[in-house]
Design an enzyme around this catalytic site. Structure first.
Site, PDB file in Angstrom:
ATOM      1  N   PRO A 240     -14.173  -6.521  18.997  1.00  0.00           N
ATOM      2  CA  PRO A 240     -14.979  -5.948  20.074  1.00  0.00           C
ATOM      3  C   PRO A 240     -14.167  -5.294  21.190  1.00  0.00           C
ATOM      4  O   PRO A 240     -13.109  -5.791  21.576  1.00  0.00           O
ATOM      5  CB  PRO A 240     -15.766  -7.142  20.617  1.00  0.00           C
ATOM      6  N   ASN A 241     -14.683  -4.185  21.655  1.00  0.00           N
ATOM      7  CA  ASN A 241     -14.154  -3.405  22.795  1.00  0.00           C
ATOM      8  C   ASN A 241     -12.878  -2.630  22.462  1.00  0.00           C
ATOM      9  O   ASN A 241     -12.387  -1.898  23.311  1.00  0.00           O
ATOM     10  CB  ASN A 241     -13.921  -4.309  24.021  1.00  0.00           C
TER      11      ASN A 241
ATOM     12  N   ARG B 165     -10.434   1.643  28.484  1.00  0.00           N
ATOM     13  CA  ARG B 165     -10.498   0.261  28.930  1.00  0.00           C
ATOM     14  C   ARG B 165      -9.162  -0.180  29.560  1.00  0.00           C
ATOM     15  O   ARG B 165      -8.104  -0.008  28.944  1.00  0.00           O
ATOM     16  CB  ARG B 165     -10.796  -0.529  27.662  1.00  0.00           C
TER      17      ARG B 165
ATOM     18  N   TYR C  57      -3.915  -2.307  28.300  1.00  0.00           N
ATOM     19  CA  TYR C  57      -4.002  -1.900  26.885  1.00  0.00           C
ATOM     20  C   TYR C  57      -3.403  -0.522  26.595  1.00  0.00           C
ATOM     21  O   TYR C  57      -3.365  -0.097  25.435  1.00  0.00           O
ATOM     22  CB  TYR C  57      -5.461  -1.949  26.419  1.00  0.00           C
TER      23      TYR C  57
ATOM     24  N   ASN D 176      -7.034  -7.343  14.624  1.00  0.00           N
ATOM     25  CA  ASN D 176      -7.076  -7.697  16.044  1.00  0.00           C
ATOM     26  C   ASN D 176      -8.497  -8.174  16.322  1.00  0.00           C
ATOM     27  O   ASN D 176      -9.416  -7.360  16.469  1.00  0.00           O
ATOM     28  CB  ASN D 176      -6.733  -6.503  16.936  1.00  0.00           C
TER      29      ASN D 176
ATOM     30  N   ALA E 184     -11.618 -10.449  21.643  1.00  0.00           N
ATOM     31  CA  ALA E 184     -12.073 -11.668  22.330  1.00  0.00           C
ATOM     32  C   ALA E 184     -12.442 -12.786  21.355  1.00  0.00           C
ATOM     33  O   ALA E 184     -12.382 -13.975  21.711  1.00  0.00           O
ATOM     34  CB  ALA E 184     -13.258 -11.334  23.232  1.00  0.00           C
TER      35      ALA E 184
ATOM     36  N   GLU F 248      -2.057 -10.864  12.529  1.00  0.00           N
ATOM     37  CA  GLU F 248      -2.868 -10.750  13.736  1.00  0.00           C
ATOM     38  C   GLU F 248      -2.100  -9.896  14.751  1.00  0.00           C
ATOM     39  O   GLU F 248      -0.903 -10.100  14.941  1.00  0.00           O
ATOM     40  CB  GLU F 248      -3.065 -12.175  14.257  1.00  0.00           C
TER      41      GLU F 248
ATOM     42  N   HIS G 193      -2.132  -8.446  18.796  1.00  0.00           N
ATOM     43  CA  HIS G 193      -2.696  -8.367  20.149  1.00  0.00           C
ATOM     44  C   HIS G 193      -1.871  -7.369  20.941  1.00  0.00           C
ATOM     45  O   HIS G 193      -0.635  -7.496  21.015  1.00  0.00           O
ATOM     46  CB  HIS G 193      -2.704  -9.728  20.833  1.00  0.00           C
TER      47      HIS G 193
ATOM     48  N   ARG H  71      -1.518 -14.358  30.084  1.00  0.00           N
ATOM     49  CA  ARG H  71      -2.717 -13.899  30.791  1.00  0.00           C
ATOM     50  C   ARG H  71      -3.555 -15.110  31.214  1.00  0.00           C
ATOM     51  O   ARG H  71      -3.014 -16.169  31.478  1.00  0.00           O
ATOM     52  CB  ARG H  71      -3.482 -12.921  29.895  1.00  0.00           C
TER      53      ARG H  71
END
Ligand code: DQA
Length: 155
Positions: A9-10, A17, A22, A73, A76, A97, A99, A106
């Site tokens: 998502p996103n 964003r 990012y 990825n 969230a 994976e 990120h 964070r």
């Protein structure tokens, strides 16, 4: 050999964003670079992005019997999704994976990671370049798998 790249998502909002976190690259640009690397290495590649957990689970399941590697990825859902984790375990395909941001430095909630324990490896905090690193890592895993299959066939 086929790699499937799955974006959560996103991530369709990359380039818009939170650019300070990012970066400025759009998802299409990241995918174009990955496509070039795949073509140079004679590997098939497919891309999928969804904002919905169940659709991501469905796409991972579709990899069974079809793909030899997954670059994921989960965005969230990394921090919450037992369903995505279970689907990776179920298909038993090497998964890397990615990120973009360094989730370890964070917010506290980003330190919970449901996905990493079922992945072959994680690439974290390199910005969009992390996808390129994941491609190189996945090509290496695939070469090793192919070599193992060939030596088994000869035995
Ligand atoms: C992310 C990190 C997640 O915590 C976040 O929810 C994202 C993107 C990353 O690529 O850095 O959407 O997976």
């Amino acid at each position: 050999m086929k790699i499937v790249v799955i974006q959560g998502p996103n991530l369709n909002m990359l380039g818009v964003r939170e650019q300070n976190i990012y970066g400025q690259m759009k998802l299409e640009q990241i995918h174009a670079q990955m496509k070039d690397v795949a073509a140079q290495n004679n590997v098939e590649i497919e891309f999928f992005q969804s904002n919905l957990e169940g659709e991501i689970v469905d796409r991972i399941q579709e990899c069974y019997g079809d793909a030899q590697g997954i670059i994921l990825n989960p965005a969230a859902y990394t921090h919450t999704s037992i369903a995505i984790r279970d689907s990776i375990s179920a298909v038993n395909i090497p998964t890397i994976e990615v990120h973009i941001s360094n989730i370890h430095r964070r917010e506290e909630f980003r330190k919970t990671n449901m996905i990493a324990p079922v992945c072959a490896s994680s690439v974290v905090g390199f910005g969009p370049f992390g996808y390129h690193l994941a491609m190189i890592g996945m090509l290496q895993i695939m070469q090793e798998m192919q070599a193992a299959q060939e030596s088994q066939a000869q035995a």
